[in-house]
Design an enzyme around this catalytic site. Structure first.
Site, short mmCIF file in Angstrom:
data_model
loop_
_atom_site.label_atom_id
_atom_site.label_comp_id
_atom_site.label_asym_id
_atom_site.label_seq_id
_atom_site.Cartn_x
_atom_site.Cartn_y
_atom_site.Cartn_z
N GLU A 175 30.97 21.15 -11.35
CA GLU A 175 29.70 21.64 -11.90
C GLU A 175 29.18 22.81 -11.08
O GLU A 175 29.08 22.74 -9.86
CB GLU A 175 28.66 20.51 -11.88
N ARG A 194 34.87 15.67 -11.93
CA ARG A 194 33.85 16.51 -12.57
C ARG A 194 33.63 17.70 -11.65
O ARG A 194 33.66 17.56 -10.43
CB ARG A 194 32.54 15.76 -12.78
N HIS A 222 17.06 18.72 -15.00
CA HIS A 222 17.27 18.83 -16.45
C HIS A 222 16.02 19.53 -16.95
O HIS A 222 15.03 18.90 -17.28
CB HIS A 222 17.44 17.46 -17.10
N HIS A 271 26.09 7.54 -13.63
CA HIS A 271 24.88 7.62 -12.79
C HIS A 271 25.00 6.74 -11.55
O HIS A 271 24.02 6.16 -11.08
CB HIS A 271 23.63 7.25 -13.60
N GLU A 306 29.35 21.66 -16.58
CA GLU A 306 29.84 20.48 -15.87
C GLU A 306 30.80 19.62 -16.67
O GLU A 306 30.50 18.49 -17.01
CB GLU A 306 28.66 19.64 -15.38
N ASP A 365 22.26 22.34 -8.83
CA ASP A 365 23.00 21.16 -9.31
C ASP A 365 24.48 21.48 -9.23
O ASP A 365 24.98 22.35 -9.94
CB ASP A 365 22.56 20.88 -10.76
N ASP A 402 28.15 14.74 -6.63
CA ASP A 402 27.20 15.45 -7.51
C ASP A 402 25.90 15.53 -6.72
O ASP A 402 25.11 14.58 -6.68
CB ASP A 402 27.02 14.68 -8.83
N HIS A 432 23.15 21.86 -18.96
CA HIS A 432 21.72 21.79 -19.30
C HIS A 432 20.99 22.91 -18.58
O HIS A 432 21.44 23.36 -17.53
CB HIS A 432 21.16 20.43 -18.87
N ASP A 483 0.83 -1.21 0.00
CA ASP A 483 0.00 0.00 0.00
C ASP A 483 0.87 1.27 0.00
O ASP A 483 0.42 2.33 0.38
CB ASP A 483 -0.98 -0.01 1.19
N1 GLY Z 1 23.06 15.78 -11.34
C1 GLY Z 1 22.64 15.51 -12.66
C2 GLY Z 1 23.43 16.27 -13.61
O1 GLY Z 1 24.50 16.75 -13.29
O2 GLY Z 1 23.01 16.51 -14.70
MN MN Z 2 24.95 17.31 -11.31
MN MN Z 3 23.89 18.72 -14.14
#
Ligand code: GLY
Ligand code: MN
Ligand code: MN
Length: 431
Positions: free
Chosen positions: A402, A400, A369, A249, A387, A277, A266, A362, A45
């Protein structure tokens, strides 16, 4: 289930202006209909906490299930121009699910005057639709969405077309995308707040991280800071140590942190349904090795230059190309690419993709996104992520970085400009 608003209320003028922006894009004699999201089941449920429909929130601020907005700007009767239909609260549903919006509360929240209960929807829609030529219906048209579940919008499309087969039906999504991609000052203020909370949590993580902790421990630090500030994770966070960071991911977030590894974070907070982000990559032991530092600084240079290249009129695909050209030079200097790799490269699949294989950024807003036509040139008011990254599975590491950045006529405004970024700053904060 209705959620009592967790965030500070946003100004109703935000929603009033958003409705006016959309109304300006509708052809004469058009009705536009926007539905809430479904509450999605899990198992037994159980259900997922409802994620408000971004379009409905954008136009009304409403987060309550089963709500429907109807816009009919050319309606002869002024009372039919903007109508919001809500599920009415009663003793039973409020006992189990909590408070439902009263009509006066909904007026205050949305800046609208006409609030009705859902049971009046089909009757009132008949009066409007018989006076209209075009019916604009919403649908999720994000290019990368893959959804097997029939949405509330899709069920609605079937039902309204069954009832009124002779009307012209049109797509509302492209018009909403056109509106939503350009952020207003009030929206930018909320995104800035989300970015600030992300930064606050990151500073906490810088002090916390060391060998012996786990990815889970770090995720919990972010959660603590977000939740106590009435924010949420804007998306599933990626907390990835060592080679885990090479999985784009990665979401397990469970491995131990080891001396000498890099940790990729991230993570972004979402406040009042607006997202931030951020990605940062930090040394688990507080000090970058020489090799880590040279890769880090290469990514940082691409981040900085790409941020500077954000401007009205720039085509996202040209922006991506410029970053890839710069990254190719960096990869040559790092010895990761050889001149011959570049010379004989297939322009469709350039050598740089081996180490930097994803998009440079993005649009971001109510969705991480976010919607918006990225085949068109950027405009002032777009908020973009930047990023770049380098992923080296052979060396069991990735970097990375961002930021979330606002595009303006006067140059980019980094909404994460106060969050530690330089390698020296990161090391100092970790000491
Ligand atoms: N955290 C998702 C991206 O960087 O697009
Ligand atoms: Mn990100
Ligand atoms: Mn991103």
């Amino acid at each position: 289930m209705n959620r009592v608003m967790r965030h500070d209320p946003l100004p109703p003028s935000l929603f009033t202006e958003n409705r006016a922006r959309l109304a300006r894009l509708l052809p004469p004699r058009s009705v536009a209909i926007v539905n809430a999201n479904d509450i999605l089941p899990t198992n037994a449920d159980g259900s997922i906490l409802m994620r408000p429909n971004s379009d409905l929130f954008y136009l009304t601020g409403v987060e309550q299930e089963e709500s429907i907005l109807v816009l009919f700007p050319d309606a002869d009767d002024e009372k039919m121009r903007e109508v919001l239909f809500l599920r009415e609260g009663n003793e039973h549903n409020e006992l189990w699910e909590g408070h439902k919006l009263r009509k006066d509360e909904a007026q205050k929240l949305t800046g609208m005057t006409q609030i009705k209960w859902s049971q009046d929807f089909w009757g009132m829609l008949r009066r409007m639709i018989c006076e209209a030529d075009h019916v604009f219906i919403n649908s999720n048209e994000h290019k990368r969405s893959s959804c097997e579940v029939e949405t509330r919008d899709e069920r609605f499309i079937r039902e309204v077309q069954r009832r009124y087969p002779l009307h012209t039906y049109r797509r509302l999504a492209p018009l909403l995308h056109e509106c939503r991609v350009v952020k207003s000052a009030a929206e930018i203020a909320v995104i800035q707040r989300a970015c600030g909370l992300t930064g606050k949590a990151f500073k906490r993580v810088l002090k916390f991280t060391k060998p012996g902790k786990t990815e889970t421990d770090v995720e919990a630090e972010f959660a603590h800071e977000f939740i106590r500030n009435r924010a949420r994770f804007a998306y599933e966070p990626i907390v990835a140590a060592g080679k885990n960071a090479c999985c784009l991911h990665y979401q397990e977030n469970v491995a131990p942190l080891k001396d000498g590894q890099l940790l990729l974070l991230d993570v972004g907070s979402g406040y009042a349904n607006y997202a931030s982000d951020m990605t940062r990559t930090i040394p688990v032991n507080g000090k970058f090795s020489k090799r880590q530092r040279s890769i880090y600084d290469a990514v940082l240079r691409v981040l900085r230059a790409s941020t500077q290249r954000l401007a009205p009129g720039v085509l996202p695909k040209d922006w991506q190309k410029a970053a890839e050209a710069q990254m190719t030079e960096e990869l040559l200097k790092l010895g990761l690419l050889k001149p011959k790799d570049v010379k004989k490269q297939d322009p469709e699949n350039p050598a740089v993709k081996k180490y930097f294989m994803h998009g440079l950024g993005h649009p971001i807003g109510l969705d991480v996104h976010d919607v918006g036509d990225t085949t068109k040139p950027m405009q002032a008011g777009w908020v973009m992520t930047v990023e770049p990254g380098i992923y080296i599975p052979k060396e069991e590491m990735a970097v990375r970085l961002e930021d979330t950045v606002l595009v303006t006529e006067k140059g980019p405004v980094n909404l994460m400009g106060k969050i530690p970024l330089e390698a020296d700053e990161i090391e100092a904060a970790m000491r």
